[in-house]
Write a protein that holds these residues in place. Structure first.
Motif, PDB file in Angstrom:
ATOM      1  N   ARG A  38       0.810  -1.218   0.000  1.00  0.00           N
ATOM      2  CA  ARG A  38       0.000   0.000   0.000  1.00  0.00           C
ATOM      3  C   ARG A  38       0.847   1.273   0.000  1.00  0.00           C
ATOM      4  O   ARG A  38       0.383   2.343   0.382  1.00  0.00           O
ATOM      5  CB  ARG A  38      -0.959   0.012   1.199  1.00  0.00           C
ATOM      6  CG  ARG A  38      -1.942  -1.150   1.207  1.00  0.00           C
ATOM      7  CD  ARG A  38      -2.745  -1.207   2.502  1.00  0.00           C
ATOM      8  NE  ARG A  38      -3.844  -2.169   2.408  1.00  0.00           N
ATOM      9  CZ  ARG A  38      -3.720  -3.468   2.676  1.00  0.00           C
ATOM     10  NH1 ARG A  38      -2.540  -3.954   3.044  1.00  0.00           N
ATOM     11  NH2 ARG A  38      -4.761  -4.271   2.575  1.00  0.00           N
ATOM     12  N   LEU A  39       2.073   1.140  -0.458  1.00  0.00           N
ATOM     13  CA  LEU A  39       3.016   2.262  -0.434  1.00  0.00           C
ATOM     14  C   LEU A  39       3.175   2.929  -1.792  1.00  0.00           C
ATOM     15  O   LEU A  39       3.540   4.097  -1.868  1.00  0.00           O
ATOM     16  CB  LEU A  39       4.384   1.762   0.060  1.00  0.00           C
ATOM     17  CG  LEU A  39       5.444   2.805   0.390  1.00  0.00           C
ATOM     18  CD1 LEU A  39       4.966   3.721   1.524  1.00  0.00           C
ATOM     19  CD2 LEU A  39       6.751   2.134   0.780  1.00  0.00           C
ATOM     20  N   TYR A  40       2.868   2.175  -2.870  1.00  0.00           N
ATOM     21  CA  TYR A  40       3.091   2.690  -4.212  1.00  0.00           C
ATOM     22  C   TYR A  40       1.753   2.966  -4.898  1.00  0.00           C
ATOM     23  O   TYR A  40       0.855   2.131  -4.884  1.00  0.00           O
ATOM     24  CB  TYR A  40       3.898   1.682  -5.042  1.00  0.00           C
ATOM     25  CG  TYR A  40       5.351   1.633  -4.660  1.00  0.00           C
ATOM     26  CD1 TYR A  40       6.289   2.379  -5.355  1.00  0.00           C
ATOM     27  CD2 TYR A  40       5.777   0.867  -3.581  1.00  0.00           C
ATOM     28  CE1 TYR A  40       7.631   2.356  -4.999  1.00  0.00           C
ATOM     29  CE2 TYR A  40       7.111   0.832  -3.209  1.00  0.00           C
ATOM     30  CZ  TYR A  40       8.030   1.580  -3.922  1.00  0.00           C
ATOM     31  OH  TYR A  40       9.346   1.564  -3.556  1.00  0.00           O
ATOM     32  N   GLY A  41       1.652   4.141  -5.496  1.00  0.00           N
ATOM     33  CA  GLY A  41       0.439   4.502  -6.226  1.00  0.00           C
ATOM     34  C   GLY A  41       0.410   5.996  -6.448  1.00  0.00           C
ATOM     35  O   GLY A  41       1.038   6.770  -5.718  1.00  0.00           O
ATOM     36  N   VAL A  42      -0.308   6.407  -7.456  1.00  0.00           N
ATOM     37  CA  VAL A  42      -0.429   7.824  -7.807  1.00  0.00           C
ATOM     38  C   VAL A  42      -1.579   8.428  -7.020  1.00  0.00           C
ATOM     39  O   VAL A  42      -2.691   7.878  -7.004  1.00  0.00           O
ATOM     40  CB  VAL A  42      -0.656   7.978  -9.321  1.00  0.00           C
ATOM     41  CG1 VAL A  42      -0.917   9.428  -9.678  1.00  0.00           C
ATOM     42  CG2 VAL A  42       0.544   7.437 -10.098  1.00  0.00           C
ATOM     43  N   GLY A 158       1.989  12.597  -8.903  1.00  0.00           N
ATOM     44  CA  GLY A 158       1.125  12.286  -7.774  1.00  0.00           C
ATOM     45  C   GLY A 158       1.851  11.564  -6.654  1.00  0.00           C
ATOM     46  O   GLY A 158       1.291  10.658  -6.036  1.00  0.00           O
ATOM     47  N   GLY A 159       3.089  11.956  -6.380  1.00  0.00           N
ATOM     48  CA  GLY A 159       3.862  11.341  -5.325  1.00  0.00           C
ATOM     49  C   GLY A 159       4.531  10.032  -5.682  1.00  0.00           C
ATOM     50  O   GLY A 159       5.181   9.416  -4.837  1.00  0.00           O
ATOM     51  N   GLN A 160       4.403   9.611  -6.923  1.00  0.00           N
ATOM     52  CA  GLN A 160       4.984   8.342  -7.380  1.00  0.00           C
ATOM     53  C   GLN A 160       6.115   8.626  -8.360  1.00  0.00           C
ATOM     54  O   GLN A 160       5.926   9.350  -9.353  1.00  0.00           O
ATOM     55  CB  GLN A 160       3.912   7.506  -8.079  1.00  0.00           C
ATOM     56  CG  GLN A 160       4.432   6.291  -8.807  1.00  0.00           C
ATOM     57  CD  GLN A 160       4.688   5.116  -7.889  1.00  0.00           C
ATOM     58  OE1 GLN A 160       3.785   4.628  -7.240  1.00  0.00           O
ATOM     59  NE2 GLN A 160       5.922   4.681  -7.842  1.00  0.00           N
ATOM     60  N   VAL A 161       7.270   8.064  -8.106  1.00  0.00           N
ATOM     61  CA  VAL A 161       8.363   8.148  -9.081  1.00  0.00           C
ATOM     62  C   VAL A 161       8.090   7.126 -10.181  1.00  0.00           C
ATOM     63  O   VAL A 161       7.820   5.953  -9.909  1.00  0.00           O
ATOM     64  CB  VAL A 161       9.722   7.863  -8.415  1.00  0.00           C
ATOM     65  CG1 VAL A 161      10.829   7.815  -9.473  1.00  0.00           C
ATOM     66  CG2 VAL A 161      10.033   8.931  -7.372  1.00  0.00           C
ATOM     67  N   VAL A 162       8.142   7.587 -11.419  1.00  0.00           N
ATOM     68  CA  VAL A 162       7.878   6.725 -12.571  1.00  0.00           C
ATOM     69  C   VAL A 162       9.073   6.776 -13.503  1.00  0.00           C
ATOM     70  O   VAL A 162       9.537   7.861 -13.878  1.00  0.00           O
ATOM     71  CB  VAL A 162       6.608   7.165 -13.333  1.00  0.00           C
ATOM     72  CG1 VAL A 162       6.296   6.180 -14.461  1.00  0.00           C
ATOM     73  CG2 VAL A 162       5.421   7.314 -12.394  1.00  0.00           C
ATOM     74  N   VAL A 177       1.640   2.268 -10.367  1.00  0.00           N
ATOM     75  CA  VAL A 177       2.798   2.056 -11.236  1.00  0.00           C
ATOM     76  C   VAL A 177       3.684   0.995 -10.607  1.00  0.00           C
ATOM     77  O   VAL A 177       4.012   1.075  -9.413  1.00  0.00           O
ATOM     78  CB  VAL A 177       3.592   3.355 -11.436  1.00  0.00           C
ATOM     79  CG1 VAL A 177       4.821   3.114 -12.302  1.00  0.00           C
ATOM     80  CG2 VAL A 177       2.707   4.421 -12.072  1.00  0.00           C
ATOM     81  N   ILE A 178       4.061  -0.006 -11.397  1.00  0.00           N
ATOM     82  CA  ILE A 178       4.895  -1.097 -10.922  1.00  0.00           C
ATOM     83  C   ILE A 178       6.271  -0.980 -11.581  1.00  0.00           C
ATOM     84  O   ILE A 178       6.367  -0.987 -12.812  1.00  0.00           O
ATOM     85  CB  ILE A 178       4.281  -2.476 -11.266  1.00  0.00           C
ATOM     86  CG1 ILE A 178       2.843  -2.574 -10.765  1.00  0.00           C
ATOM     87  CG2 ILE A 178       5.124  -3.591 -10.691  1.00  0.00           C
ATOM     88  CD1 ILE A 178       1.794  -2.303 -11.814  1.00  0.00           C
ATOM     89  N   PRO A 179       7.342  -0.868 -10.783  1.00  0.00           N
ATOM     90  CA  PRO A 179       8.674  -0.841 -11.390  1.00  0.00           C
ATOM     91  C   PRO A 179       8.888  -2.050 -12.292  1.00  0.00           C
ATOM     92  O   PRO A 179       8.527  -3.177 -11.938  1.00  0.00           O
ATOM     93  CB  PRO A 179       9.607  -0.874 -10.170  1.00  0.00           C
ATOM     94  CG  PRO A 179       8.797  -0.272  -9.060  1.00  0.00           C
ATOM     95  CD  PRO A 179       7.394  -0.741  -9.318  1.00  0.00           C
ATOM     96  N   ALA A 180       9.455  -1.818 -13.452  1.00  0.00           N
ATOM     97  CA  ALA A 180       9.568  -2.871 -14.466  1.00  0.00           C
ATOM     98  C   ALA A 180      10.241  -4.119 -13.919  1.00  0.00           C
ATOM     99  O   ALA A 180       9.822  -5.250 -14.208  1.00  0.00           O
ATOM    100  CB  ALA A 180      10.328  -2.342 -15.680  1.00  0.00           C
ATOM    101  N   GLU A 181      11.274  -3.943 -13.089  1.00  0.00           N
ATOM    102  CA  GLU A 181      12.035  -5.099 -12.607  1.00  0.00           C
ATOM    103  C   GLU A 181      11.250  -5.954 -11.614  1.00  0.00           C
ATOM    104  O   GLU A 181      11.620  -7.092 -11.331  1.00  0.00           O
ATOM    105  CB  GLU A 181      13.359  -4.651 -11.982  1.00  0.00           C
ATOM    106  CG  GLU A 181      13.226  -3.771 -10.753  1.00  0.00           C
ATOM    107  CD  GLU A 181      13.197  -2.290 -11.072  1.00  0.00           C
ATOM    108  OE1 GLU A 181      13.629  -1.502 -10.210  1.00  0.00           O
ATOM    109  OE2 GLU A 181      12.748  -1.925 -12.187  1.00  0.00           O
ATOM    110  N   HIS A 182      10.154  -5.415 -11.091  1.00  0.00           N
ATOM    111  CA  HIS A 182       9.339  -6.161 -10.134  1.00  0.00           C
ATOM    112  C   HIS A 182       7.987  -6.600 -10.717  1.00  0.00           C
ATOM    113  O   HIS A 182       7.160  -7.151  -9.994  1.00  0.00           O
ATOM    114  CB  HIS A 182       9.087  -5.313  -8.889  1.00  0.00           C
ATOM    115  CG  HIS A 182      10.334  -4.922  -8.157  1.00  0.00           C
ATOM    116  ND1 HIS A 182      11.158  -5.842  -7.532  1.00  0.00           N
ATOM    117  CD2 HIS A 182      10.912  -3.708  -7.961  1.00  0.00           C
ATOM    118  CE1 HIS A 182      12.173  -5.216  -6.975  1.00  0.00           C
ATOM    119  NE2 HIS A 182      12.059  -3.919  -7.222  1.00  0.00           N
ATOM    120  N   ALA A 183       7.776  -6.358 -11.995  1.00  0.00           N
ATOM    121  CA  ALA A 183       6.450  -6.576 -12.581  1.00  0.00           C
ATOM    122  C   ALA A 183       5.981  -8.018 -12.447  1.00  0.00           C
ATOM    123  O   ALA A 183       4.841  -8.281 -12.037  1.00  0.00           O
ATOM    124  CB  ALA A 183       6.445  -6.149 -14.050  1.00  0.00           C
TER     125      ALA A 183
END
Length: 226
Positions: A38-42, A158-162, A177-183
Motif C-alpha cells: 500500500r506504499l506505491y500509487g499515484v 502524484g507522489g509516485q516516481v515513474v 505504477v509497478i517498477p519494471a524489474e518487479h512486474a
C-alpha cells in the motif's frame, strides 16, 4: 549532448514480458497496490474517461514546464501500441496539457492512455470514450508550446516516481505504477490476492465468511481487555 532540461531520450527495450503486461488487465489497481504494501500509487489524479476498460501499458515519461505541452506532442509522435504517456506537469492546473486532438493523435498510434499530473480539457469528449485519461484538474485554457521539457527521464506524478518502461495500470480506483524489474513478482502476488478475494466473496454469499484476525488484533491493541 543535449543539455539537461531539454532532453529527448530513447527508451530501452521493454524489460516486461508481453504476457506479464497483458495479464495486468485482469487485476485491479487496489489489489496491485495492496501487494506493494500500500506504499506505491499515484495520488490526486482521477479518471476523466468513460467506460470501464482498464488502462494498461508501459510508461513513456514526460517532464514539462507547467502549462507547456511541446514535449508531450513529441512523446506522442514517438509512442506506439501499449504505451502510456505519463506527464509530470508539476500538478499545475492553470493550462490544459492535452485535449481532444491530442487524444485522437495518440489513439491513432495505439497509445493506451494519458496520466497527467496537471490539467486537461475537452473532458466531455474524454468522458464519451474509453481512451484512458487520468488527470489532476480541468482547465479550458490551452497550453503553450515552447518547452523546455524532457522525455524518458524519471518523473514524479502524484507522489509516485515513474521511470520509462514501468508498468502503468489505471482503473476507476486510480493509477498504480509497478517498477519494471518487479512486474512479474507483483503480478504473481496480485493474481493470488484476486483468487483469495474470489474465495472470500463466495463465503460471504454463503454466509460462512469469518474474520479470525479481527479478535486477535483487537486483543493485541487493547491489551486483552474485554
Amino acid at each position: 549532448m543535449t543539455p539537461i532540461g531539454f532532453r529527448i531520450l530513447s527508451r530501452s527495450a521493454p524489460a516486461v514480458a508481453a504476457d506479464v503486461l497483458a495479464s495486468f488487465a485482469d487485476i485491479g489497481s487496489a489489489q496491485i497496490s495492496d501487494c506493494m504494501n500500500r506504499l506505491y500509487g499515484v495520488s490526486g489524479l482521477r479518471p476523466m474517461h468513460g467506460g470501464t476498460r482498464r488502462m494498461v501499458g508501459l510508461a513513456l515519461t514526460v517532464k514539462t514546464r507547467p502549462g507547456d505541452n511541446l514535449l508531450i506532442h513529441q512523446a506522442i509522435s514517438m509512442g506506439g501500441a501499449g504505451d502510456v504517456i505519463v506527464v509530470d506537469g508539476a500538478g499545475d492546473a492553470s493550462n490544459a496539457l492535452v485535449g481532444e486532438l491530442m487524444m485522437m493523435d495518440a489513439q491513432s498510434r495505439g497509445i493506451a492512455g494519458f496520466v497527467i499530473d496537471g490539467a486537461v480539457r475537452d473532458v466531455d469528449v474524454f468522458g464519451q470514450g474509453e481512451f484512458g485519461c487520468f488527470a489532476r484538474a480541468v482547465s479550458h485554457k490551452g497550453p503553450y508550446k515552447d518547452g523546455p521539457g524532457e522525455i524518458n527521464v524519471p518523473v514524479s506524478v502524484g507522489g509516485q516516481v515513474v521511470n520509462a518502461g514501468d508498468v502503468v495500470v489505471g482503473d476507476a480506483d486510480g493509477v498504480v505504477v509497478i517498477p519494471a524489474e518487479h512486474a512479474a513478482a507483483v503480478l504473481a502476488l496480485a493474481q493470488k490476492k484476486e483468487a483469495d478475494e474470489a474465495v472470500a466473496k463466495e463465503k460471504l454469499r454463503a454466509g460462512t465468511y469469518t474474520k479470525p484476525w479481527l479478535a486477535k488484533t483487537i486483543a493485541e491493541k487493547t491489551g486483552g481487555a474485554k
